[in-house]
Write a protein that holds these residues in place. Structure first.
Motif, mmCIF file in Angstrom:
data_model
loop_
_atom_site.group_PDB
_atom_site.id
_atom_site.type_symbol
_atom_site.label_atom_id
_atom_site.label_comp_id
_atom_site.label_asym_id
_atom_site.label_seq_id
_atom_site.Cartn_x
_atom_site.Cartn_y
_atom_site.Cartn_z
ATOM 1 N N ARG A 109 0.986 -1.773 -0.054
ATOM 2 C CA ARG A 109 0.139 -0.239 0.541
ATOM 3 C C ARG A 109 0.957 1.168 -0.183
ATOM 4 O O ARG A 109 0.449 1.705 -1.017
ATOM 5 N N ARG A 110 1.924 1.635 1.073
ATOM 6 C CA ARG A 110 2.346 2.572 0.652
ATOM 7 C C ARG A 110 2.901 2.874 -0.338
ATOM 8 O O ARG A 110 3.775 3.925 0.193
ATOM 9 N N ARG A 111 3.860 1.668 -0.788
ATOM 10 C CA ARG A 111 4.727 1.893 -2.637
ATOM 11 C C ARG A 111 3.577 1.931 -3.823
ATOM 12 O O ARG A 111 4.011 1.839 -4.798
ATOM 13 N N GLY A 112 1.803 2.602 -3.117
ATOM 14 C CA GLY A 112 1.073 2.407 -4.170
ATOM 15 C C GLY A 112 0.740 0.531 -5.412
ATOM 16 O O GLY A 112 0.642 0.815 -6.216
ATOM 17 N N GLN A 113 0.484 -0.409 -4.776
ATOM 18 C CA GLN A 113 1.469 -1.674 -5.013
ATOM 19 C C GLN A 113 -0.185 -1.969 -5.172
ATOM 20 O O GLN A 113 -0.494 -2.170 -4.203
ATOM 21 N N MET A 114 -0.694 -2.878 -5.607
ATOM 22 C CA MET A 114 -2.271 -3.169 -5.734
ATOM 23 C C MET A 114 -1.826 -4.988 -5.581
ATOM 24 O O MET A 114 -1.433 -5.027 -6.605
ATOM 25 N N THR A 115 -2.231 -5.754 -5.195
ATOM 26 C CA THR A 115 -2.712 -7.436 -5.271
ATOM 27 C C THR A 115 -4.105 -7.900 -5.921
ATOM 28 O O THR A 115 -4.834 -7.354 -5.699
ATOM 29 N N ALA A 116 -3.752 -8.695 -6.884
ATOM 30 C CA ALA A 116 -4.707 -9.256 -7.602
ATOM 31 C C ALA A 116 -4.840 -10.558 -7.458
ATOM 32 O O ALA A 116 -3.497 -10.970 -7.821
ATOM 33 N N ASP A 117 -6.154 -11.703 -6.804
ATOM 34 C CA ASP A 117 -6.007 -12.725 -6.140
ATOM 35 C C ASP A 117 -6.721 -13.273 -7.370
ATOM 36 O O ASP A 117 -7.620 -13.467 -7.022
ATOM 37 N N VAL A 118 -6.064 -14.104 -8.617
ATOM 38 C CA VAL A 118 -6.867 -14.741 -9.190
ATOM 39 C C VAL A 118 -7.079 -16.478 -9.096
ATOM 40 O O VAL A 118 -6.125 -16.922 -8.756
ATOM 41 N N THR A 119 -8.127 -16.335 -9.331
ATOM 42 C CA THR A 119 -8.460 -17.873 -9.186
ATOM 43 C C THR A 119 -8.914 -18.806 -10.575
ATOM 44 O O THR A 119 -9.926 -18.133 -10.687
ATOM 45 N N SER A 120 -8.090 -19.794 -11.137
ATOM 46 C CA SER A 120 -8.746 -20.138 -12.603
ATOM 47 C C SER A 120 -8.868 -22.126 -12.599
ATOM 48 O O SER A 120 -7.893 -22.497 -11.684
ATOM 49 N N ALA A 121 -9.573 -22.027 -13.323
ATOM 50 C CA ALA A 121 -9.834 -23.879 -12.969
ATOM 51 C C ALA A 121 -8.518 -24.345 -13.467
ATOM 52 O O ALA A 121 -8.231 -25.832 -13.540
ATOM 53 N N TYR A 122 -7.564 -23.782 -14.692
ATOM 54 C CA TYR A 122 -7.162 -24.378 -15.163
ATOM 55 C C TYR A 122 -5.599 -23.353 -14.428
ATOM 56 O O TYR A 122 -5.655 -22.036 -14.466
ATOM 57 N N ARG A 123 -4.114 -23.443 -14.928
ATOM 58 C CA ARG A 123 -3.105 -23.548 -14.757
ATOM 59 C C ARG A 123 -2.570 -22.518 -15.510
ATOM 60 O O ARG A 123 -3.003 -22.829 -16.650
ATOM 61 N N LEU A 124 -2.501 -20.706 -15.340
ATOM 62 C CA LEU A 124 -2.194 -20.421 -16.412
ATOM 63 C C LEU A 124 -0.937 -20.279 -17.232
ATOM 64 O O LEU A 124 0.037 -20.629 -16.254
ATOM 65 N N SER A 125 -0.421 -20.080 -18.261
ATOM 66 C CA SER A 125 1.061 -20.159 -18.823
ATOM 67 C C SER A 125 1.448 -18.155 -18.077
ATOM 68 O O SER A 125 0.255 -17.322 -17.969
ATOM 69 N N ASP A 126 2.267 -18.495 -18.742
ATOM 70 C CA ASP A 126 3.179 -16.984 -18.509
ATOM 71 C C ASP A 126 2.400 -16.202 -19.400
ATOM 72 O O ASP A 126 2.204 -14.774 -18.833
ATOM 73 N N PRO A 127 1.931 -16.373 -20.933
ATOM 74 C CA PRO A 127 1.690 -14.755 -21.656
ATOM 75 C C PRO A 127 0.007 -14.905 -20.778
ATOM 76 O O PRO A 127 -0.244 -13.464 -20.920
ATOM 77 N N GLN A 128 0.193 -15.815 -20.827
ATOM 78 C CA GLN A 128 -1.975 -15.159 -19.955
ATOM 79 C C GLN A 128 -1.719 -13.932 -19.110
ATOM 80 O O GLN A 128 -2.737 -13.918 -18.626
ATOM 81 N N VAL A 129 -0.869 -14.648 -17.620
ATOM 82 C CA VAL A 129 -0.475 -13.898 -16.898
ATOM 83 C C VAL A 129 -0.573 -12.658 -16.741
ATOM 84 O O VAL A 129 -0.911 -11.777 -16.565
ATOM 85 N N GLN A 130 0.436 -12.790 -18.004
ATOM 86 C CA GLN A 130 1.501 -10.587 -18.108
ATOM 87 C C GLN A 130 0.258 -10.695 -18.809
ATOM 88 O O GLN A 130 -0.451 -9.829 -19.198
ATOM 89 N N ALA A 131 -0.624 -11.060 -19.640
ATOM 90 C CA ALA A 131 -1.582 -10.082 -20.477
ATOM 91 C C ALA A 131 -2.927 -9.977 -18.836
ATOM 92 O O ALA A 131 -2.989 -8.766 -19.446
ATOM 93 N N LEU A 132 -3.156 -10.506 -18.416
ATOM 94 C CA LEU A 132 -3.765 -10.631 -17.763
ATOM 95 C C LEU A 132 -3.596 -9.615 -16.369
ATOM 96 O O LEU A 132 -4.182 -8.377 -16.091
ATOM 97 N N THR A 133 -2.277 -9.526 -16.676
ATOM 98 C CA THR A 133 -1.730 -8.242 -15.170
ATOM 99 C C THR A 133 -1.813 -7.036 -15.941
ATOM 100 O O THR A 133 -1.831 -5.931 -15.670
ATOM 101 N N ASP A 134 -1.658 -6.649 -17.107
ATOM 102 C CA ASP A 134 -1.337 -5.602 -18.365
ATOM 103 C C ASP A 134 -2.899 -5.116 -17.806
ATOM 104 O O ASP A 134 -2.360 -3.958 -18.081
ATOM 105 N N VAL A 135 -3.611 -5.755 -18.015
ATOM 106 C CA VAL A 135 -5.339 -5.188 -18.535
ATOM 107 C C VAL A 135 -5.411 -4.929 -17.032
ATOM 108 O O VAL A 135 -6.076 -3.989 -17.128
ATOM 109 N N LEU A 136 -5.296 -5.270 -15.989
ATOM 110 C CA LEU A 136 -5.603 -4.573 -14.819
ATOM 111 C C LEU A 136 -4.802 -3.649 -14.391
ATOM 112 O O LEU A 136 -5.297 -3.134 -13.972
ATOM 113 N N ARG A 137 -3.884 -3.453 -14.572
ATOM 114 C CA ARG A 137 -2.789 -2.351 -14.689
ATOM 115 C C ARG A 137 -3.574 -1.672 -14.880
ATOM 116 O O ARG A 137 -3.012 -0.196 -14.673
ATOM 117 N N ALA A 138 -3.742 -1.539 -16.711
ATOM 118 C CA ALA A 138 -4.912 -0.450 -16.651
ATOM 119 C C ALA A 138 -5.730 -0.275 -16.764
ATOM 120 O O ALA A 138 -5.979 1.027 -16.611
#
Length: 186
Positions: A109-138
């Motif tokens: 919080r002090r560093r201006g960071q947020m945490t997103a807890d994502v629960t998926s039915a299957y393991r996400l690949s690295d590109p999927q996690v990165q795409a999700l991170t980019d969408v959430l950051r935006a």
């Protein structure tokens, strides 16, 4: 204060706040965060350690000595060792996980960071996690860390929690809603 805005309150919040202020004074915020993340991982991986921190049968001294030896072996900093020792002496090890979460949440919080807890039915690949991170950051407009867990009972889709917001696009939830709607029809 760690108990404000982080979802950690009560006993764990007070201890987390005290540790945060102590680490800040000693300019050891990152070191303590690394130590606490390592301890949290040990708690996740070791059922024996979980029994140790939750056992009302073990004496203060036994818990304190066991935790001290474990943390020394793990290479945890002196400040974190003293803190966990104090927690053990006060018979508060049962709340250690909450203290760790409170400290890490306050640091983020002090560093201006947020945490997103994502629960998926299957393991996400690295590109999927990165795409999700980019969408959430935006969407959120700040730095965001994505923690992904897998829950096969979701059947498909995912649940995303950021702060007080939750988006549930799981197949399990959709089927439950459909089942409720069908009960109303018949």
């Amino acid at each position: 204060m760690a108990s404000e805005g982080t979802g950690v309150s009560g006993l764990a919040g007070r201890y987390a706040t005290a540790l945060f202020e102590l680490a800040d004074e000693n300019k050891a915020l990152d070191q303590v965060a690394q130590d606490l993340a390592a301890i949290k991982q040990m708690l996740v991986e070791s059922p024996d350690l979980n029994r140790l921190v939750r056992s009302p049968v073990l004496s203060r001294g036994d818990q304190s000595r066991a935790m001290g030896a474990l943390l020394k072996q793990a290479g945890v900093s002196e400040l974190t060792q003293r803190f966990v020792g104090l927690v053990a002496q006060n018979r508060r090890l049962f709340a250690l996980r909450g203290m760790i979460d409170g400290y890490l949440a306050e640091l983020a919080r002090r560093r201006g960071q947020m945490t997103a807890d994502v629960t998926s039915a299957y393991r996400l690949s690295d590109p999927q996690v990165q795409a999700l991170t980019d969408v959430l950051r935006a969407q959120m407009g700040s730095k965001i860390e994505v923690r992904v867990t897998v829950d096969p009972t979701l059947i498909g889709g995912m649940i995303v929690k950021v702060g007080s917001r939750m988006i549930d696009s799981s197949v399990r939830t959709k089927l439950n809603k459909l089942q409720i709607a069908m009960k109303g029809v018949g």
